[in-house]
Enzyme design. Structure first.
Site, PDB file in Angstrom:
ATOM      1  N   GLU A  51      20.145 -16.728   0.081  1.00  0.00           N
ATOM      2  CA  GLU A  51      19.417 -17.993  -0.084  1.00  0.00           C
ATOM      3  C   GLU A  51      18.356 -18.293   0.958  1.00  0.00           C
ATOM      4  O   GLU A  51      18.376 -19.347   1.593  1.00  0.00           O
ATOM      5  CB  GLU A  51      20.416 -19.164  -0.120  1.00  0.00           C
ATOM      6  CG  GLU A  51      21.437 -19.091  -1.252  1.00  0.00           C
ATOM      7  CD  GLU A  51      20.867 -19.421  -2.621  1.00  0.00           C
ATOM      8  OE1 GLU A  51      19.635 -19.425  -2.769  1.00  0.00           O
ATOM      9  OE2 GLU A  51      21.667 -19.637  -3.539  1.00  0.00           O
ATOM     10  N   GLU A 103      18.773 -11.078   0.437  1.00  0.00           N
ATOM     11  CA  GLU A 103      18.164 -11.582  -0.789  1.00  0.00           C
ATOM     12  C   GLU A 103      16.656 -11.637  -0.550  1.00  0.00           C
ATOM     13  O   GLU A 103      16.191 -12.305   0.363  1.00  0.00           O
ATOM     14  CB  GLU A 103      18.714 -12.990  -1.105  1.00  0.00           C
ATOM     15  CG  GLU A 103      18.180 -13.524  -2.402  1.00  0.00           C
ATOM     16  CD  GLU A 103      18.915 -14.768  -2.896  1.00  0.00           C
ATOM     17  OE1 GLU A 103      19.932 -15.157  -2.285  1.00  0.00           O
ATOM     18  OE2 GLU A 103      18.461 -15.348  -3.888  1.00  0.00           O
TER      19      GLU A 103
HETATM   20  N1  DCP Z   1       9.107 -18.072  -4.204  1.00  0.00           N
HETATM   21  C1  DCP Z   1       7.745 -18.034  -3.961  1.00  0.00           C
HETATM   22  N2  DCP Z   1       7.227 -17.103  -3.109  1.00  0.00           N
HETATM   23  C2  DCP Z   1       8.036 -16.184  -2.528  1.00  0.00           C
HETATM   24  C3  DCP Z   1       9.411 -16.182  -2.779  1.00  0.00           C
HETATM   25  C4  DCP Z   1       9.930 -17.143  -3.642  1.00  0.00           C
HETATM   26  O1  DCP Z   1       7.018 -18.865  -4.511  1.00  0.00           O
HETATM   27  N3  DCP Z   1       7.495 -15.308  -1.683  1.00  0.00           N
HETATM   28  C5  DCP Z   1       9.681 -19.157  -5.029  1.00  0.00           C
HETATM   29  C6  DCP Z   1      10.041 -18.814  -6.418  1.00  0.00           C
HETATM   30  C7  DCP Z   1      11.229 -19.690  -6.708  1.00  0.00           C
HETATM   31  C8  DCP Z   1      11.885 -19.896  -5.367  1.00  0.00           C
HETATM   32  O2  DCP Z   1      10.881 -19.564  -4.407  1.00  0.00           O
HETATM   33  O3  DCP Z   1      10.821 -20.947  -7.204  1.00  0.00           O
HETATM   34  C9  DCP Z   1      13.118 -19.037  -5.160  1.00  0.00           C
HETATM   35  O4  DCP Z   1      12.880 -17.804  -5.774  1.00  0.00           O
HETATM   36  P1  DCP Z   1      13.788 -16.539  -5.625  1.00  0.00           P
HETATM   37  O5  DCP Z   1      13.504 -15.654  -6.782  1.00  0.00           O
HETATM   38  O6  DCP Z   1      13.598 -15.950  -4.275  1.00  0.00           O
HETATM   39  O7  DCP Z   1      15.294 -17.108  -5.650  1.00  0.00           O
HETATM   40  P2  DCP Z   1      16.220 -17.578  -6.884  1.00  0.00           P
HETATM   41  O8  DCP Z   1      17.190 -18.568  -6.323  1.00  0.00           O
HETATM   42  O9  DCP Z   1      15.397 -18.001  -8.036  1.00  0.00           O
HETATM   43  O10 DCP Z   1      16.957 -16.222  -7.227  1.00  0.00           O
HETATM   44  P3  DCP Z   1      18.191 -15.956  -8.196  1.00  0.00           P
HETATM   45  O11 DCP Z   1      18.170 -16.978  -9.269  1.00  0.00           O
HETATM   46  O12 DCP Z   1      17.924 -14.555  -8.679  1.00  0.00           O
HETATM   47  O13 DCP Z   1      19.420 -16.037  -7.341  1.00  0.00           O
END
Ligand code: DCP
Length: 230
Positions: A51, A103
């Site tokens: 996270e 992650e």
């Molecule tokens: N994000 C972004 N730029 C990045 C990394 C992430 O804009 N360099 C944004 C996209 C999402 C949020 O951050 O709105 C979190 O994205 P992740 O895919 O990293 O995490 P999730 O919680 O969506 O992953 P999962 O559902 O696979 O656990």
């Protein structure tokens, strides 16, 4: 002798601290990275870093993720600049655990998200260049090396439904088209391998599978992830 034994031990500990077997988990928004990572929390030889999004929601009290989605042109650079810093901190975090499970990474930040903002013209080219110069310097000067990439490969329609169901406040305005395009960024990097170089070998898992059955997928590759493959 005792001295020699102590030396051997010290260098073993040092090399372990400096270089755990590092696994990064990548995939679209909603692909199940957190679920995957959580599965490995039960192993005490694994350092689990989950996270990073929680960090992006609270930079000295500022929710940069929320600002970014509200006004990408205004906050895109600020947000990605902070993402890059938080990822660098996680990549270089020392651990005595033999395996480090992260992650996301500084690589998906640059190759998927920053790249997308650049292609969309959201990030002006001078801002992109500044981020890129930082990125290149970091890659060259610090140890952000990765040993294995787990790619949770998904269909945009499925992760879109998951994103809606999860109902994260910041992501309320994210349309399906964005997830489709972000999917392509991941595909080009990790699947067709036609955009940027992969920092490590890739294992692709079917991220469309439901939570109830995907654990079996994880298990198939557990020995690779824990660096215990024969
Ligand atoms: N994000 C972004 N730029 C990045 C990394 C992430 O804009 N360099 C944004 C996209 C999402 C949020 O951050 O709105 C979190 O994205 P992740 O895919 O990293 O995490 P999730 O919680 O969506 O992953 P999962 O559902 O696979 O656990």
């Amino acid at each position: 002798s005792l001295v020699k034994m102590a030396d051997t031990l010290t260098s073993a500990i040092k090399s372990n601290i400096a270089k755990p077997f590092t696994v990064i988990v990548e995939g679209n928004i909603g692909s199940g990275k957190t679920t995957f990572i959580n599965h490995f929390k039960k192993y005490d030889n694994v350092c689990v870093l989950a996270e990073p999004v929680d960090l992006w929601r609270n930079c000295a009290g500022h929710n940069l993720l929320s600002y970014m989605y509200q006004d990408k042109a205004r906050w895109g650079f600020t947000f990605q600049s902070y993402v890059q810093l938080t990822m660098l901190k996680l990549h270089t975090l020392e651990t005595t655990h033999p395996v480090k499970l992260m992650e996301r990474s500084i690589f998906s930040a640059r190759y998927c998200f920053v790249e997308k903002m650049l292609r969309d013209g959201i990030l002006p080219s001078p801002s992109g260049s500044v981020l890129n110069e930082w990125f290149k310097w970091v890659i060259a000067k610090s140890n952000v090396s990765v040993d294995l990439i787990i790619y949770l490969r998904t269909s945009p329609e499925i992760v879109y439904q998951r994103m809606l169901a999860r109902n994260r406040e910041e992501e309320k305005s994210v349309p399906l088209t964005f997830l489709k395009e972000l999917h392509e960024m991941h595909e080009e990097w990790l699947y067709t391998k036609t955009s940027f170089s992969c920092p490590a070998p890739v294992i692709t898992l079917n991220g469309d599978l439901d939570k109830s059955v995907i654990i079996d997928e994880y298990k198939k590759y557990e020995s690779h992830i824990l660096n215990k493959a024969p």
